[in-house]
Every structure is written in structure tokens, then in C-alpha cells.
Design an enzyme around this catalytic site. Structure first.
Site, short mmCIF file in Angstrom:
data_model
loop_
_atom_site.label_atom_id
_atom_site.label_comp_id
_atom_site.label_asym_id
_atom_site.label_seq_id
_atom_site.Cartn_x
_atom_site.Cartn_y
_atom_site.Cartn_z
N CYS A 47 -12.86 -7.83 -20.86
CA CYS A 47 -12.79 -6.54 -20.17
C CYS A 47 -11.42 -6.28 -19.59
CB CYS A 47 -13.82 -6.49 -19.06
SG CYS A 47 -15.53 -6.52 -19.62
N ASN A 48 -10.71 -7.34 -19.21
CA ASN A 48 -9.47 -7.17 -18.47
C ASN A 48 -8.22 -7.61 -19.21
OD1 ASN A 48 -10.60 -6.10 -16.04
ND2 ASN A 48 -11.41 -8.13 -15.61
N ARG A 49 -8.34 -7.98 -20.47
CA ARG A 49 -7.15 -8.44 -21.19
C ARG A 49 -7.32 -8.31 -22.70
NH1 ARG A 49 -5.49 -12.29 -18.75
NH2 ARG A 49 -7.03 -12.40 -17.08
N SER A 115 -7.50 -13.79 -13.09
CA SER A 115 -8.62 -12.85 -13.19
C SER A 115 -8.60 -11.87 -12.03
CB SER A 115 -9.95 -13.61 -13.17
OG SER A 115 -10.07 -14.47 -14.28
N GLU A 120 -13.21 -16.47 -11.40
CA GLU A 120 -14.45 -16.00 -12.01
C GLU A 120 -15.01 -17.04 -12.97
OE1 GLU A 120 -14.65 -13.22 -15.20
OE2 GLU A 120 -12.49 -13.00 -15.29
N GLY A 197 -26.49 -7.65 -22.45
CA GLY A 197 -25.56 -8.72 -22.76
C GLY A 197 -25.41 -9.64 -21.57
N GLU A 198 -24.45 -10.55 -21.65
CA GLU A 198 -24.27 -11.53 -20.58
C GLU A 198 -24.01 -10.86 -19.23
OE1 GLU A 198 -21.37 -15.36 -19.52
OE2 GLU A 198 -21.12 -14.27 -21.41
N GLY A 200 -24.69 -7.71 -18.29
CA GLY A 200 -25.83 -6.95 -17.84
C GLY A 200 -26.93 -7.84 -17.27
#
Length: 349
Positions: A47-49, A115, A120, A197-198, A200
Site C-alpha cells: 500500500c505504501n511503496r 513503515s 508494523e 483479504g488480510e 480486511g
């Protein structure tokens, strides 16, 4: 060599341009290898990279600015084309690191030091999945295989030996914390999680634990395969908007390339949730939903809960000592491999 962008160097709008579909990841790695003359490539996409790790041929001059420009341009253009961008929008320059710096970056990522949510828990499994995907695609080399294996090992060592927080951390936990503060508590409230998914499932588990009446969407259900968090109701994904009526909170965390909650559909609800949380990349919830009166929209860029600088000196030093130890292990492995290959070549000659 490492090339890419992350949440520190690019906004969410830019990172979305690099959110290529999972089905295109092998194509990306194969094309990147061909364009850069690399021996192998691993794509670490979260999500972030969006970061690519290359095993380059011996003798590559990483001080050659022209080569680094070509590398960053190739990665950028490939990602944008696979995302479906026909234009070349202005994006910040991608970073390019080589040698020990590239290896150190992967180690610090796996340890959770780079992160948005410091330390995380999910990043270790994401690093491992990137390694597995590259192996299955035939794009990994022994050098990259060993580097990623040691990065995962280092991440686990830091988790067990360095105290970041009092409990496990993740973007999902931080998101639920934000929602709980926004709504002045979650107990007894009605919540909907879109996406099984993981991320959620973790969000749903946290909501149930905090007393929310929680439902999670399923596209299909096959006994023994689809996992449903304990205490959650299930609804069809297609029924998400009708179920949303009367909910206090909606969390969306799918891997879809399409919007799951549009402003038009959201405004059509007779009663709307007071808080929306978007944990997807690319985003699930249309940004304009946050403009609806009485509604608060959170996304991934709201999840940051600290930085490495917030660690006490003892924890920070302990983490970097472990990173240094695993980098030394990698250097030793590389030296031993080069020695064995040299011996084998001498014998064959």
C-alpha cells in the site's frame, strides 16, 4: 540495486499510478530485467511503496548518473504503462540505491523502520510474498533469494528482541484507533468491512474485539477456503450499499482496481455512516465521499503513528545492530559464493 518510491517520497495520488494489477507483476519484472540488463528482479509492492530490487551484473558502474537516470525512467515508464497510463504525468524522481545501501534499505523495511506505522507486523509477510512471487515468475537469482531471506529473518529478530509498542501494530489497527476516536467508541456501533483479504479480516477482528456489530463482504464462499473472522456476519459484496444504510462505520480494504464506494451511491443512502476508512491502494472510496456533510473519510496517509526518531535510543540501536549483523551475513555469503564460483571456473578451465 533498488529503485522505487514510497510514502515518504510520493503522495497517495502518485503512488496510485504505480498500483499495477497483480496479474501484471510478472510482466513488469521480466520487462524491467530486459531493459536494464539485470540478472534478476524482485518487486516489493505494498500500500505504501513500489520498490524494485535488481541483481545487476558484476562491473556495473553505479556512479554513472546516466545509467541511474535510465534505470529510474525505465521502472517509472513500465509501471505507468502497466497501470494503463497513456500519458506520462509529472511524478517525483524515483530513488535509486546500489550495493550496501540497497541491501540496508530492504533490511530496514523488513524491520518496520520505514513503515507509516512504526514496526508494523504485516511488512514481513509482504517481503516474503514478494520473494515467493519473483521465484514463481522465474525472476529471482540466488543473490536476491538470499538477501530477501535474510531480510525476513532480520525482521523477525527485531520483532522479538526490540520493543516498538505494547501490542502488535498495523495500518488496520491504527485505522480502527482513528475511527474509535472519531466516533467516541465502537461498542454497540454497526460496522461494515468491504474486502476479505488480510487487511480486511484484521480490521474486522479488531472491530469485533472492540464491541462493534461487524459484517464483512464476500464475493464468493467456498467451505474450508474462505476465512471469516470469528464473530462477523457475512454479506454479499453486491449488497454492500444496501447494508451500509444504518451503519456507523465503513472500512474498505480490497485489491480491486475499481471504486467500491462512489459518492453518487453514498449520497443516495437514506442514512449514512459517520466515518469511512479506506485502507486500499489504489483507493476504494471515492475521495468526494469525504466532502459529504457529517462524514469523515480517512485513508492510508492518515495512518502514520510515529517514526524511527520516536524510538528510544536503546531500541533504535538494538534494531540497527541486528540489521548490521544480517548485512554482514549477506556479505559473507556473497564472498563465499564468489570464491566457490571462482574455484569451479578454474577447475573447468
Amino acid at each position: 540495486m533498488a529503485v522505487g518510491i514510497d510514502w515518504e517520497s510520493a503522495s497517495m495520488e502518485v503512488r496510485e499510478l504505480f498500483a499495477i494489477p497483480k496479474s501484471a507483476e510478472t510482466t513488469f519484472m521480466e520487462a524491467a530485467i530486459a531493459r536494464l540488463g539485470a540478472r534478476g528482479c524482485v518487486l516489493l509492492k505494498t500500500c505504501n511503496r513500489f520498490e524494485t530490487y535488481f541483481d545487476m551484473p558484476a562491473g556495473q558502474d553505479f556512479t554513472d548518473e546516466a545509467f541511474l537516470v535510465r534505470a529510474t525512467t525505465a521502472v517509472r515508464d513500465l509501471a505507468l504503462s502497466l497501470h494503463g497510463e497513456t500519458q506520462r504525468p509529472m511524478v517525483p524522481k524515483l530513488f535509486a540505491l546500489a550495493g550496501a545501501e540497497a541491501c540496508r534499505r530492504l533490511m530496514t523495511i523488513s524491520c518496520g523502520l520505514r513503515s507509516q506505522v512504526l514496526g508494523e507486523d504485516q511488512i514481513i509477510s509482504q517481503v516474503r510474498r514478494a520473494q515467493t512471487a519473483a521465484r514463481e515468475a522465474g525472476c529471482i537469482t540466488p543473490e536476491l533469494e538470499t538477501l530477501f531471506r535474510l531480510a525476513v529473518t532480520c525482521g523477525k529478530a527485531v520483532r522479538t528482541q526490540v520493543q516498538f509498542h505494547q501490542e502488535g501494530t498495523s495500518c488496520a489497527r491504527t485505522a480502527i484507533d482513528l475511527a474509535e476516536r472519531e466516533l467516541s467508541g465502537l461498542r454497540g456501533l454497526r460496522a461494515l468491512v468491504i474486502g476479505n483479504g488480510e487487511m480486511g479480516r484484521l480490521a474486522a477482528e479488531l472491530l469485533v474485539a472492540r464491541g462493534a456489530d461487524t459484517a464483512i463482504t464476500l464475493r464468493t464462499y467456498r467451505h474450508g477456503i474462505t476465512l471469516v473472522p470469528r464473530g462477523c456476519k457475512t454479506i454479499s459484496y453486491d449488497d454492500r450499499m444496501s447494508f451500509m444504510e444504518g451503519c456507523d462505520l465503513v472500512v474498505s480494504a480490497t485489491r480491486s482496481q475499481h471504486i467500491t464506494v462512489s459518492r453518487a451511491a453514498f449520497e443516495a443512502l437514506a442514512t449514512r455512516p459517520r466515518a469511512l476508512v479506506d485502507l486500499a491502494m489504489p483507493r476504494d472510496i471515492e475521495l468526494a465521499c469525504g466532502e459529504v456533510e457529517g462524514v469523515r473519510l480517512f485513508n492510508l496517509d492518515d495512518m502514520r503513528d510515529g517514526s524511527e526518531a520516536d524510538l528510544n535510543a536503546s531500541a533504535r540501536n538494538a534494531a540497527h545492530d541486528l540489521i548490521k549483523e544480517h548485512l554482514t551475513d549477506f556479505e559473507t555469503w556473497c564472498s563465499e559464493r564468489a570464491r566457490r564460483l571462482g574455484q569451479a571456473q578454474a577447475i573447468s578451465a
